[in-house]
Design an enzyme around this catalytic site. Structure first.
Site, PDB file in Angstrom:
ATOM      1  N   ALA A  65       0.834  -1.208   0.000  1.00  0.00           N
ATOM      2  CA  ALA A  65       0.000   0.000   0.000  1.00  0.00           C
ATOM      3  C   ALA A  65       0.868   1.258   0.000  1.00  0.00           C
ATOM      4  CB  ALA A  65      -0.930  -0.002   1.205  1.00  0.00           C
ATOM      5  N   GLU A  66       1.950   1.242   0.791  1.00  0.00           N
ATOM      6  CA  GLU A  66       2.850   2.401   0.827  1.00  0.00           C
ATOM      7  C   GLU A  66       3.545   2.580  -0.524  1.00  0.00           C
ATOM      8  OE1 GLU A  66       4.731   2.962   5.125  1.00  0.00           O
ATOM      9  OE2 GLU A  66       4.792   0.877   4.483  1.00  0.00           O
TER      10      GLU A  66
ATOM     11  N   ASP B 102       2.389   1.612  -3.468  1.00  0.00           N
ATOM     12  CA  ASP B 102       1.379   2.102  -4.419  1.00  0.00           C
ATOM     13  C   ASP B 102       1.156   3.602  -4.260  1.00  0.00           C
ATOM     14  OD1 ASP B 102       0.990  -0.383  -5.560  1.00  0.00           O
ATOM     15  OD2 ASP B 102      -0.682  -0.910  -4.251  1.00  0.00           O
TER      16      ASP B 102
ATOM     17  N   SER C 190       4.021  -4.969 -16.793  1.00  0.00           N
ATOM     18  CA  SER C 190       3.350  -4.873 -15.499  1.00  0.00           C
ATOM     19  C   SER C 190       1.893  -4.504 -15.767  1.00  0.00           C
ATOM     20  CB  SER C 190       4.040  -3.812 -14.638  1.00  0.00           C
ATOM     21  OG  SER C 190       3.497  -3.816 -13.349  1.00  0.00           O
TER      22      SER C 190
ATOM     23  N   GLU D 127      -9.954 -12.099 -13.001  1.00  0.00           N
ATOM     24  CA  GLU D 127      -9.213 -13.206 -12.371  1.00  0.00           C
ATOM     25  C   GLU D 127      -8.624 -12.776 -11.030  1.00  0.00           C
ATOM     26  OE1 GLU D 127      -6.323 -14.846 -15.199  1.00  0.00           O
ATOM     27  OE2 GLU D 127      -7.334 -13.677 -16.761  1.00  0.00           O
TER      28      GLU D 127
ATOM     29  N   LYS E 162      -5.871 -11.935  -8.568  1.00  0.00           N
ATOM     30  CA  LYS E 162      -4.482 -11.479  -8.709  1.00  0.00           C
ATOM     31  C   LYS E 162      -3.678 -12.153  -7.597  1.00  0.00           C
ATOM     32  CE  LYS E 162      -1.609  -7.358  -9.143  1.00  0.00           C
ATOM     33  NZ  LYS E 162      -0.641  -7.733  -8.095  1.00  0.00           N
ATOM     34  N   VAL E 163      -3.062 -13.276  -7.935  1.00  0.00           N
ATOM     35  CA  VAL E 163      -2.306 -14.056  -6.948  1.00  0.00           C
ATOM     36  C   VAL E 163      -1.025 -13.302  -6.604  1.00  0.00           C
ATOM     37  CG1 VAL E 163      -1.169 -16.264  -6.482  1.00  0.00           C
ATOM     38  CG2 VAL E 163      -3.256 -16.194  -7.864  1.00  0.00           C
ATOM     39  N   ASP E 164      -0.758 -13.140  -5.310  1.00  0.00           N
ATOM     40  CA  ASP E 164       0.411 -12.382  -4.868  1.00  0.00           C
ATOM     41  C   ASP E 164       1.615 -13.313  -4.790  1.00  0.00           C
ATOM     42  OD1 ASP E 164       1.859 -10.225  -4.106  1.00  0.00           O
ATOM     43  OD2 ASP E 164       1.090 -10.100  -2.063  1.00  0.00           O
TER      44      ASP E 164
ATOM     45  N   TYR F 246      -1.723 -17.916 -16.649  1.00  0.00           N
ATOM     46  CA  TYR F 246      -2.839 -17.080 -17.094  1.00  0.00           C
ATOM     47  C   TYR F 246      -2.597 -16.346 -18.406  1.00  0.00           C
ATOM     48  CZ  TYR F 246       0.307 -14.061 -14.429  1.00  0.00           C
ATOM     49  OH  TYR F 246       1.430 -13.444 -13.929  1.00  0.00           O
TER      50      TYR F 246
ATOM     51  N   LYS G 174      -9.283  -8.024 -17.606  1.00  0.00           N
ATOM     52  CA  LYS G 174      -8.777  -8.010 -18.982  1.00  0.00           C
ATOM     53  C   LYS G 174      -9.943  -8.002 -19.952  1.00  0.00           C
ATOM     54  CE  LYS G 174      -4.784 -10.931 -17.814  1.00  0.00           C
ATOM     55  NZ  LYS G 174      -4.204 -12.269 -17.979  1.00  0.00           N
TER      56      LYS G 174
ATOM     57  N   LYS H   2      -7.062  -3.414  -7.146  1.00  0.00           N
ATOM     58  CA  LYS H   2      -6.481  -3.892  -5.896  1.00  0.00           C
ATOM     59  C   LYS H   2      -7.504  -3.936  -4.762  1.00  0.00           C
ATOM     60  CE  LYS H   2      -2.404  -4.375  -5.616  1.00  0.00           C
ATOM     61  NZ  LYS H   2      -1.213  -3.525  -5.696  1.00  0.00           N
TER      62      LYS H   2
ATOM     63  N   CYS I 288      13.615 -18.660  32.957  1.00  0.00           N
ATOM     64  CA  CYS I 288      12.339 -19.030  32.337  1.00  0.00           C
ATOM     65  C   CYS I 288      11.192 -18.282  33.004  1.00  0.00           C
ATOM     66  CB  CYS I 288      12.126 -20.543  32.460  1.00  0.00           C
ATOM     67  SG  CYS I 288      10.505 -21.083  31.867  1.00  0.00           S
TER      68      CYS I 288
ATOM     69  N   CYS J  40       9.040 -21.213  34.957  1.00  0.00           N
ATOM     70  CA  CYS J  40       9.537 -22.045  36.071  1.00  0.00           C
ATOM     71  C   CYS J  40      10.741 -21.454  36.785  1.00  0.00           C
ATOM     72  CB  CYS J  40       9.867 -23.451  35.573  1.00  0.00           C
ATOM     73  SG  CYS J  40      11.344 -23.511  34.509  1.00  0.00           S
TER      74      CYS J  40
ATOM     75  N   CYS K 202      14.337 -23.043  27.605  1.00  0.00           N
ATOM     76  CA  CYS K 202      14.298 -23.513  28.986  1.00  0.00           C
ATOM     77  C   CYS K 202      14.649 -25.002  28.961  1.00  0.00           C
ATOM     78  CB  CYS K 202      12.916 -23.303  29.600  1.00  0.00           C
ATOM     79  SG  CYS K 202      12.771 -24.062  31.235  1.00  0.00           S
TER      80      CYS K 202
ATOM     81  N   CYS L   4       9.352 -28.121  33.429  1.00  0.00           N
ATOM     82  CA  CYS L   4       8.726 -26.800  33.247  1.00  0.00           C
ATOM     83  C   CYS L   4       7.249 -26.972  32.906  1.00  0.00           C
ATOM     84  CB  CYS L   4       9.430 -26.042  32.127  1.00  0.00           C
ATOM     85  SG  CYS L   4       8.686 -24.435  31.781  1.00  0.00           S
TER      86      CYS L   4
END
Length: 670
Positions: free
Chosen positions: A35-36, A38, A84, A116, A118-120, A226, A291, A315, A409, A412, A425, A430
């Site tokens: 997101a940043e 984009d 792209s 379709e 959009k597989v990441d 695809y 598409k 997106k 730990c 215990c 541990c 324990c």
């Protein structure tokens, strides 16, 4: 904004985006969220549109991906460019896209689209000549990628040979890591104190770019296809929808969802439906690809320098929230590993409140440079596990405190030991280790003891009714009836479930006992190889190393556990209680002492043949040596055949191999 301010900001954005492109496409280790990224790209695009005099052909808005500075793999030029996609984030932008199509084509909308998932994942290109795979490569900068053919071929669904296709053909798709495989991989890396992956996309990219294909093969990668590059015209296909069906027919995996949609309104309907189903998918999807369905219109519209004019990525909204790290607490797992857990100011992400986040291990904390009091950006990795994307260091006040690891730990009080970056541990008594060990043993993928939940385990431990998993098999109805909220029927049901768990088989038992580095797959491989617990207990390091997916570190850790008197005593007590110590798959010594190597394309999946040989007691290796008993040869064998002949190793065709097994009295698949 003045002209000079715009010029400076455009240059600043270009440098920043190029840097993040390199982190994302080449190193597979992004520093910012999608997101940043984009937002940066959109800002640059808007400024270039407002100030066209500063547009440049080398701007990130005109380019795709990034080319490796020092390629790990051989650079390879794609026969045709890989593009792209331009992005849309709102319905209004999809509507504007359709209006642009209307003007460019001189035709009235609505248009027919294929929409379709959009597989990441990681974009790849497969190049075939006369139906034979020549190479497979990553996208790179769209013109030059990295050849990763051997690693791609560890994905069993990728075809090596095709029939009835154009002489020269490019098939494009996405390599991805299923969410379940991603979570399992991170769990294994975390256990070893190694760097974990931030999300399935990074995990897929890192796994595909391994120098050793055997490492890639263990990561559970999958692929979905695809698009065609070279060969699209010769294929005679008329629509994108038809193209997807054609890919399936030719043997390519098309594992993502797709639907036809009429006009922007139809696209929005499919988008909403796919968005609602997002977290039920076995893979991460970050949107839909829209598409034009008619391929003839693609030719009319063509491409910009960066993207096709006939397609768009719509997106999904980014579910990322800023919050503060208030504290860090430390939890003890069943192996004694101490895991830091961040306590957050509660935020709502993807339908649920998030107030805690795993910080994995010391390596992770050092890399993030995260401190108590920091503002952090949080999301759900794989749509499931809350995770810190990055620390917002620009918001630091100086009052933040470094995270201090405890010396003892938290459960215990025993002094912790440090193994690499992992704190453990070592106390066998324990209570946290006991609780986690029983919880894991009873879990669905292990011994599947329904009704034995966390609260009940806590009560059983508090009352001293159980100390370890073997004690479960000595519980009586009167023991259970003395517990809070435990009635006659509940007690009977639980005892029945415990009794049924005795018959799950060695595969489930090995996973349930939590041997170091042993997940479901490795537990199955060990059970398949040794057949009984007695055989496994007597295994040597060399024998363990012969098991598929066992490396030297894992083999040594397993061996140490198998020789541990406490572990052997636990196994003895489970055996006396009637717990099955044998594999549910039949294992024999029929081919004991023989070593096989497989080469070429066999009529049955190679893993199936390998598993059959191992069940019959044979050893299966990847390379031919003087110790090889038989080389089994399928179609299109490689250099292993020449080496076998040079060394005088016996060679069997596939037909001879199956006949050999029949003559030995082995069960042969129909």
């Amino acid at each position: 904004m003045t002209r000079e301010e715009a010029r400076r900001r455009i240059n600043e954005l270009r440098d920043l985006i190029r840097y993040h492109n390199y982190r994302y496409y080449v190193l597979a280790d992004p520093e910012i969220s999608d997101a940043e990224y984009d937002r940066l790209l959109r800002e640059l695009k808007e400024l270039e549109e407002r100030f066209p005099e500063f547009k440049s052909p080398d701007s990130p808005t005109e380019q795709v991906g990034a080319r490796p500075l020092e390629p790990t793999f051989r650079p390879v030029r794609h026969p045709t460019r890989m593009y792209s996609l331009d992005n849309a984030f709102t319905y209004e932008e999809v509507l504007a896209f359709e209006e642009r199509l209307e003007r460019a084509l001189g035709r009235k909308r609505p248009f027919l689209y294929t929409v379709e998932h959009k597989v990441d994942g990681l974009s790849v290109n497969l190049y075939y000549e006369e139906g034979v795979l020549v190479f497979g490569a990553t996208r790179g900068d769209g013109e030059v990628g990295e050849e990763v053919t051997q690693n791609l071929l560890t994905i069993p669904t990728i075809p090596r040979r095709l029939k009835g296709v154009p002489d020269r053909l490019e098939v494009r798709g996405e390599v991805y890591m299923p969410i379940e495989a991603f979570l399992r991989l991170n769990e294994e890396l975390e256990e070893r104190g190694e760097k974990v992956f931030k999300n399935p996309r990074n995990a897929a990219a890192g796994s595909l770019r391994q120098k050793d294909p055997r490492v890639t093969a263990k990561r559970g990668l999958r692929a979905t296809f695809y698009a065609l590059g070279l060969g699209l015209e010769e294929s005679g296909l008329k629509s994108q929808y038809e193209l997807l069906l054609w890919l399936k027919e030719k043997g390519f995996p098309v594992e993502h969802g797709y639907e036809k949609a009429l006009g922007a309104e139809g696209v929005e309907e499919v988008y909403r439906r796919f968005l609602a189903q997002r977290h039920a998918l076995p893979f991460e999807a970050d949107g839909v690809v829209v598409k034009l369905d008619d391929l003839a219109l693609w030719r009319e519209l063509g491409y910009t320098a960066r993207a096709p004019r006939f397609a768009l990525a719509y997106k999904f909204p980014a579910e990322e929230k800023e919050t503060r790290l208030l504290d860090v607490v430390f939890q003890v797992g069943r192996t004694g590993r101490v895991t830091p857990v961040g306590v957050l100011e509660p935020v709502f992400i993807e339908g649920s409140e998030v107030s805690r986040v795993t910080l994995h291990n010391e390596s992770y904390i050092e890399e993030l440079d995260i401190r108590i009091g920091d503002w952090v950006l949080v999301h759900k990795a794989g749509g499931v596990i809350p995770e810190v994307l990055r620390v917002l260091k620009e918001r630091r006040t100086g009052e933040e405190r470094p995270i201090r690891w405890p010396e003892t730990c938290p459960e215990c009080g025993h002094r912790l030991v440090k193994e690499g970056k992992v704190h453990r541990c070592p106390n066998p008594l324990c209570p946290a280790k006991r609780f986690e060990a029983i919880r894991h043993y009873a879990s669905r993928k292990a011994m599947d003891i329904e009704g034995l939940g966390e609260k009940l385990i806590e009560r059983l431990l508090e009352k001293g009714l159980v100390r370890d998993v073997a004690d479960l098999y000595h519980l009586r109805k009167e023991d259970l009836l003395g517990l809070e909220r435990m009635g006659e029927k509940s007690a009977q049901n639980l005892l029945r479930q415990i009794e049924e768990s005795k018959h799950r088989g060695l595969e489930r038992l090995l996973y349930a006992l939590g041997l170091p580095g042993v997940g479901e797959v490795l537990a199955r491989n060990l059970a398949r190889r040794f057949g009984t617990m007695d055989r496994l207990l007597e295994a040597s390091l060399e024998e363990l190393l012969e098991v598929e997916e066992v490396g030297e570190l894992t083999a040594r850790a397993i061996l140490e556990t198998l020789k541990d008197p406490a572990f052997r005593d636990l196994v003895r007590r489970l055996k006396e209680a009637g717990v099955s110590m044998e594999s549910k798959e039949e294992v024999s010594d029929l081919l004991s002492g023989l070593t096989f190597v497989l080469t070429g394309e066999l009529s049955r999946p190679r893993e199936e043949v390998k598993a059959l040989l191992q069940r019959l007691g044979a050893k299966v290796t990847d390379s031919v040596s003087r110790k090889t008993s038989y080389l089994v040869v399928g179609e299109n064998p490689g250099s292993k055949l020449e080496k076998a002949r040079a060394l005088g190793v016996a060679v069997l065709t596939e037909e001879e191999f199956w006949r050999f097994l029949k003559e030995k009295g082995a069960p042969v698949p129909a």
